[in-house]
Design an enzyme around this catalytic site. Structure first.
Site, PDB file in Angstrom:
ATOM      1  N   SER A  64       0.821  -1.210   0.000  1.00  0.00           N
ATOM      2  CA  SER A  64       0.000   0.000   0.000  1.00  0.00           C
ATOM      3  C   SER A  64       0.864   1.274   0.000  1.00  0.00           C
ATOM      4  O   SER A  64       0.356   2.354  -0.261  1.00  0.00           O
ATOM      5  CB  SER A  64      -0.910   0.030   1.228  1.00  0.00           C
ATOM      6  OG  SER A  64      -1.891  -0.978   1.124  1.00  0.00           O
ATOM      7  N   GLY A  75      -4.509  -1.925  -0.780  1.00  0.00           N
ATOM      8  CA  GLY A  75      -3.702  -1.589  -1.950  1.00  0.00           C
ATOM      9  C   GLY A  75      -3.373  -0.116  -1.966  1.00  0.00           C
ATOM     10  O   GLY A  75      -3.928   0.661  -1.183  1.00  0.00           O
ATOM     11  N   CYS A 129      -9.663  -1.877   3.504  1.00  0.00           N
ATOM     12  CA  CYS A 129      -8.950  -0.676   3.054  1.00  0.00           C
ATOM     13  C   CYS A 129      -9.272  -0.342   1.592  1.00  0.00           C
ATOM     14  O   CYS A 129     -10.352   0.134   1.311  1.00  0.00           O
ATOM     15  CB  CYS A 129      -7.452  -0.818   3.300  1.00  0.00           C
ATOM     16  SG  CYS A 129      -6.644   0.801   3.344  1.00  0.00           S
ATOM     17  N   ASN A 171      -4.003   2.693   7.371  1.00  0.00           N
ATOM     18  CA  ASN A 171      -3.055   3.129   6.352  1.00  0.00           C
ATOM     19  C   ASN A 171      -3.827   3.514   5.107  1.00  0.00           C
ATOM     20  O   ASN A 171      -3.943   2.740   4.179  1.00  0.00           O
ATOM     21  CB  ASN A 171      -2.060   1.992   6.046  1.00  0.00           C
ATOM     22  CG  ASN A 171      -1.052   2.413   5.005  1.00  0.00           C
ATOM     23  OD1 ASN A 171      -0.843   3.606   4.780  1.00  0.00           O
ATOM     24  ND2 ASN A 171      -0.426   1.448   4.360  1.00  0.00           N
ATOM     25  N   GLY A 181      -4.830   7.061   2.500  1.00  0.00           N
ATOM     26  CA  GLY A 181      -4.779   8.478   2.153  1.00  0.00           C
ATOM     27  C   GLY A 181      -6.108   8.938   1.589  1.00  0.00           C
ATOM     28  O   GLY A 181      -6.368  10.127   1.470  1.00  0.00           O
ATOM     29  N   PHE A 182      -6.941   7.953   1.225  1.00  0.00           N
ATOM     30  CA  PHE A 182      -8.262   8.261   0.676  1.00  0.00           C
ATOM     31  C   PHE A 182      -9.308   7.659   1.608  1.00  0.00           C
ATOM     32  O   PHE A 182      -9.017   6.725   2.353  1.00  0.00           O
ATOM     33  CB  PHE A 182      -8.409   7.665  -0.726  1.00  0.00           C
ATOM     34  CG  PHE A 182      -7.503   8.298  -1.744  1.00  0.00           C
ATOM     35  CD1 PHE A 182      -7.960   9.297  -2.581  1.00  0.00           C
ATOM     36  CD2 PHE A 182      -6.162   7.917  -1.837  1.00  0.00           C
ATOM     37  CE1 PHE A 182      -7.114   9.903  -3.509  1.00  0.00           C
ATOM     38  CE2 PHE A 182      -5.308   8.514  -2.752  1.00  0.00           C
ATOM     39  CZ  PHE A 182      -5.782   9.510  -3.597  1.00  0.00           C
ATOM     40  N   HIS A 220      -7.246  -1.955   9.110  1.00  0.00           N
ATOM     41  CA  HIS A 220      -6.597  -3.222   8.796  1.00  0.00           C
ATOM     42  C   HIS A 220      -6.778  -4.238   9.916  1.00  0.00           C
ATOM     43  O   HIS A 220      -5.987  -4.260  10.846  1.00  0.00           O
ATOM     44  CB  HIS A 220      -5.102  -2.990   8.536  1.00  0.00           C
ATOM     45  CG  HIS A 220      -4.847  -2.270   7.259  1.00  0.00           C
ATOM     46  ND1 HIS A 220      -4.537  -2.927   6.099  1.00  0.00           N
ATOM     47  CD2 HIS A 220      -4.903  -0.961   6.945  1.00  0.00           C
ATOM     48  CE1 HIS A 220      -4.402  -2.048   5.116  1.00  0.00           C
ATOM     49  NE2 HIS A 220      -4.617  -0.840   5.603  1.00  0.00           N
ATOM     50  N   GLU A 226      -6.078  -7.238   9.905  1.00  0.00           N
ATOM     51  CA  GLU A 226      -4.942  -8.166   9.958  1.00  0.00           C
ATOM     52  C   GLU A 226      -3.792  -7.552  10.759  1.00  0.00           C
ATOM     53  O   GLU A 226      -2.823  -8.262  11.088  1.00  0.00           O
ATOM     54  CB  GLU A 226      -4.464  -8.518   8.544  1.00  0.00           C
ATOM     55  CG  GLU A 226      -3.607  -7.466   7.826  1.00  0.00           C
ATOM     56  CD  GLU A 226      -4.409  -6.280   7.268  1.00  0.00           C
ATOM     57  OE1 GLU A 226      -5.621  -6.225   7.507  1.00  0.00           O
ATOM     58  OE2 GLU A 226      -3.813  -5.414   6.614  1.00  0.00           O
TER      59      GLU A 226
END
Lengths: 553, 371
Positions: free
Chosen positions: B47, B227, B260, B302, B304-305, B345, B347
């Site tokens: 990512s 991703g 994500c 994690n 940014g969008f 996340h 995981e």
């Protein structure tokens, strides 16, 4: 859940006189808790026998009783005040023990007083070594092999079973008082006798030694909605075998991968739930084998502890204050983070600096006491420092101790190799300076590690300080002066935590001259905030530490 | 002193430090990550394609790099920024140093800069394009390069990190549960490990796979992975997701779990919109409330969008998770179809395991769907 309206008057038990193992940190936590409860509109009654505390200032509680902290006197206060609830978790072990006694003897029930912030079952499960061991086994966590004994004969029999050396841990004592490490039968006989007499219930845990394992602590909080967060992780500089109150400690953990840290975090969450601490903070200690990572649970304090004060200051998260609010019914997501204001208290602080705590000893005042550190606490105080690196924080903490050191100073004449080996392998109040001497006499990190069992990462950082100082000394010998020292070198010296006094000594000049030289070069301390969030959010009420960096806040 | 290196931002801010890892130059959007542990997982997380990552914790590299804690077969960060890189490594699992690992994989790093000043700057002005160089140290030249670097917006980075053909995760390990197809938009091994730990057979599919190709594998459920970058230009992925959830080939709706980027694609497939956050969420301490139980999980983030909640206000979509720091969307579920997704996340790797239970939810859905 909002705060409770069915209780109005709360009795808070303070920590009493300042003694080894229970000092002003409990005045700090107790005061914080009282203020938080008062701010919520509760009537706060407190009992504390120590007049030289902030807690006993007239403005802190609504009514203050300066009386001995014993079950008898607390009962008198309860009879007179008829409080709705009792908060026993912010006054250290003494407060917790008294509360446990009042519950056990039926006093709380008789007067209709509810214990908040802890419950007698959870206290027993955490403090009674046998119950604790059973609880850990139930959730699949390992604890060192051990046996609870009530006589010297039983102690000796246990030692035969699990092998010497063994650790003695008396039940319900402060700072491990009466405990220690026994290496042979003679020692064990003497120590078991003492330990049994020191324990209020005359019980001692004889435990398999995990000496030399890496020691860690987590500060955990839980609320009534079963939200659990880790406030701070701590790594002990000294390996297992030195009481955590006597160890140099570092926040956050430095030498565990995330995978290893998360196993410990999962264990901590499972432990606080299994023990049944419904609201408030707990301190949980772990040991990890340095060669294969085997993890074992050492102990749990089901209350605000000595480390909580450190963790609060290290992260900006006021553990005692939040613990008090959780005890009266709030949940973590309903409370705000005081520093950022915009974000909730239900989170895990992340820090962008290194915190080092160094204990302060006064063995010189007790000539009969051996200056050797074991599992029962000897330090009388501590100093904490914050830096952007471990090197900087360590040197700042050492010069804060008021022992006449300006940092990691030279420590008199360097003993011969054999004597140094002895000093490195015996934990003592001056060992950090002996490590410096060892590097000065050519020991390698690996040699020092095998003698001291102090993690090579810490040792290497000390070696960097020594190497840097050696560089300056060499430059000085070949005619170098402070004036000739390049800007980068002086700046780096400050980043390594060297004080002006240390630099003045190295260059045969005065502190004032070093300071002036720094001013000429524009090398000035910058102040950065402790903000709980590594600058991710704006801080409204942060506090600051000095360091040598680009930006001043 | 080592080789000088410079991090230059498009707005002209310059940070001078010392090079580590590979000697060279890289471009990317610079973001900060607030996890105190887990740098190895961070550098190997696909990512981070297109991004230069600055760690806010100042002491990095202490425990080295080992063979197990990777999130993919190579590092993906464009560049790595730390305050102080450890001179030695100390951990029983350590195999090499972080510097050596990055050098072997051609990733430039910079140490010795005021990472807190950088973080505060990014927090104030937002994530920015940047160049990290140890071959060019000229301010004007570097700033010009940073300004010429491509932006993340509108770029399909998924295509750069996805696999080429389907493959199975650890087929040698026993399988007791259902077969899952994992759409690889840049999948972290952590997701595959969680599914395998629950006994699933795990087949990883290229991002460009069509709904027909996925169904041809006869899975019992589909996981849409994490991703990199902007979800909107990845139209082929959105189309496959739309088919899978709305109009599956063969007519049988399978449980679909998005993580994500997968959450973004579900958002877009349901007709919602995504937007860019000012500086994103990158860390391991974000409180997320489960709207059904009221419980808070400390989550790993994690992104940014983010999905725009307002564009998802429809009767058949339920908002299930909210970020308590900024009250943004963290999870949703479809009321009629077996579709759910989270922005964070579960995981972890690196970070707390509080949200592991979501994999169990997914498993239950798959086993329920079968019954």
């Amino acid at each position: 859940m909002p705060k409770r309206t069915d209780i109005h008057k709360i009795l808070v038990i303070g920590s009493g006189p300042i003694i080894i193992g229970q000092a002003c940190e409990f005045d700090y936590s107790g005061t914080q808790a009282c203020k938080a409860l008062k701010a919520e509109g509760y009537e706060v009654v407190l009992i504390n026998s120590n007049p030289a505390t902030i807690m006993t200032d007239p403005s802190v509680g609504d009514r203050t009783y300066i009386e001995p902290i014993t079950a008898e006197f607390v009962e008198l206060v309860i009879r007179h005040e008829k409080p709705d609830a009792l908060l026993p978790t912010v006054g250290g072990q003494t407060a917790l023990n008294v509360a446990e006694e009042l519950a056990r003897t039926g006093v709380l029930k008789r007067y209709g007083v509810e214990m908040i912030g802890a419950n007698p079952e959870a206290i027993a499960k955490a403090e009674d070594r046998n119950l604790f061991k059973k609880s850990m086994e139930r959730i699949g966590l390992s604890v060192p092999a051990s046996c609870v004994v009530k006589t010297v004969e039983e102690a000796l029999a246990t030692a035969v079973e699990i092998g010497l050396p063994v650790i003695l841990r008396p039940s319900f004592t402060l700072g491990g008082t009466g405990g220690g490490v026994a290496y042979n039968v003679e020692e064990l006989t003497e120590m078991a006798k003492l330990a049994i007499s020191m324990s209020p219930i005359h019980e001692v845990l004889i435990e398999q030694s995990v000496l030399g394992w890496k020691e860690f602590e987590l500060e955990v909080m839980r609320d009534l909605k079963d939200n659990v967060v880790i406030i701070c992780s701590i790594e002990n500089f000294d390996a297992m075998g030195v009481h955590t109150g006597d160890s140099i400690t570092v926040a956050p953990i430095q030498t565990l991968t995330d995978r290893e840290y998360q196993v410990m975090r999962d264990a901590a969450v499972a432990i606080i739930r299994e023990i049944g601490v419904e609201t408030g903070g707990s301190n949980i200690q772990f040991a990890i084998h340095p060669d294969d990572g085997r993890m074992t649970v050492i102990e749990m304090n089901p209350r605000v502890s000595r480390s909580s004060a450190l963790a609060s200051k290290a992260t900006g998260f006021p553990i005692a204050k939040i613990a008090a609010k959780l005890a009266v019914g709030y949940s973590l997501d309903e409370l705000r983070n005081d520093i950022t204001r915009q974000t909730p208290a239900c989170f895990e602080p992340t820090i962008d600096y290194c915190v080092v705590k160094v204990p302060r000893f006064t063995f010189e005042k007790f000539p009969q006491a051996q200056p050797v550190l074991t599992t029962s606490m000897r330090s009388v105080g501590e100093a904490m420092a914050i830096g952007r690196t471990f090197k900087e924080a360590l040197q700042k903490a050492l010069r804060s101790l008021e022992i006449g050191r300006a940092g990691l100073d030279d420590f008199g004449a360097i003993p011969d190799r054999e004597e140094l080996k002895r000093l490195l392998s015996t934990p003592g109040p001056e060992r950090v300076f002996r490590i410096k001497q060892a590097y000065q006499s050519g020991f390698t990190t690996d040699e020092i590690y095998h003698l001291s069992m102090i993690d090579p990462w810490f040792l290497d950082n000390i070696e960097q300080i020594v190497e840097f100082e050696n560089g300056l000394k060499k430059g000085r010998k070949s005619g170098g002066s402070l004036e000739a020292l390049p800007h980068e070198q002086l700046y780096l010296a400050k980043q390594y935590g060297f004080s002006d006094v240390q630099l003045a000594r190295l260059f045969d000049t005065t502190e004032k001259a070093v300071r002036e030289r720094r001013a000429e070069l524009g090398i000035r301390p910058k102040f950065k905030s402790v903000d709980t969030c590594a600058a991710e959010f704006e801080a409204f009420t942060p506090y600051y530490y000095s360091t040598y960096e680009q930006e001043d806040e | 002193m080592g080789i000088p290196a410079v991090l230059a931002l498009e707005d002209g801010h310059l940070y001078r430090g010392t090079a580590f890892g590979a000697i060279g130059e890289c471009f990317g959007e610079v973001v900060f990550n607030t996890s105190m542990t887990g740098y190895q997982e961070v550098v190997t997380d696909p990512s981070y394609r297109g991004q230069i990552v600055a760690m806010t914790y100042p002491l990095i590299g202490n425990y080295g790099v080992n063979e197990e804690d990777v999130e993919s077969h190579r590092p993906w960060v464009e560049g790595f920024v730390v305050r102080e890189l450890s001179r030695i490594t100390s951990n029983w699992r350590s195999r090499k140093s972080l510097g050596q690992y990055l050098e072997e994989n051609g990733v430039p790093g910079i140490e010795g800069i005021d990472t807190r000043a950088l973080t505060k700057h990014l927090r104030t002005v937002g994530a920015m394009r940047a160049v990290l160089s140890s071959t060019d140290t000229d301010a004007d030249s570097l700033i010009a390069k940073a300004r010429a670097a491509p932006s993340l917006v509108g770029r399909d980075l998924v295509a750069e990190v996805s696999c080429d053909k389907p493959w199975e995760w650890k087929p040698e390990l026993a399988t007791t549960g259902p077969k899952v197809c994992v759409m690889d938009y840049g999948v972290k091994y952590g997701i595959l490990r969680r599914l395998k730990a629950l006994g699933c057979r795990v087949v990883v599919m290229p991002a460009r796979s069509t709904a027909e190709e996925v169904m041809a594998q006869a899975p019992r459920g589909v996981l849409l992975s994490n991703g990199p970058g902007d979800p909107e230009p990845v139209t082929y992925a959105v189309e496959t997701v739309r088919r899978l959830i709305e109009d599956p080939p063969g007519g049988r709706r399978l449980p679909v779990f998005g993580i994500c980027q997968g959450h973004h694609f579900i958002t877009l497939a349901l007709g919602g919109k995504t937007r860019k956050l000012k500086f994103g969420h990158h860390g391991a301490n974000h409180p997320v409330r489960d709207e059904k139980t009221g419980q808070v999980a400390i989550t790993v983030q994690n992104h940014g969008f983010v999905g725009d909640m307002e564009t998802l206000r429809r009767d058949d979509v339920e908002i299930t998770h909210i970020n308590l720091n900024d009250m943004t969307l963290e999870g949703l579920r479809h009321r009629k179809w077996p579709v759910f997704a989270v922005q964070f996340h579960p995981e972890a790797s690196p970070g707390p395991h509080d949200a592991h239970y979501l994999f169990r939810t997914f498993l239950d859905m798959m086993q329920g769907a079968h019954a």
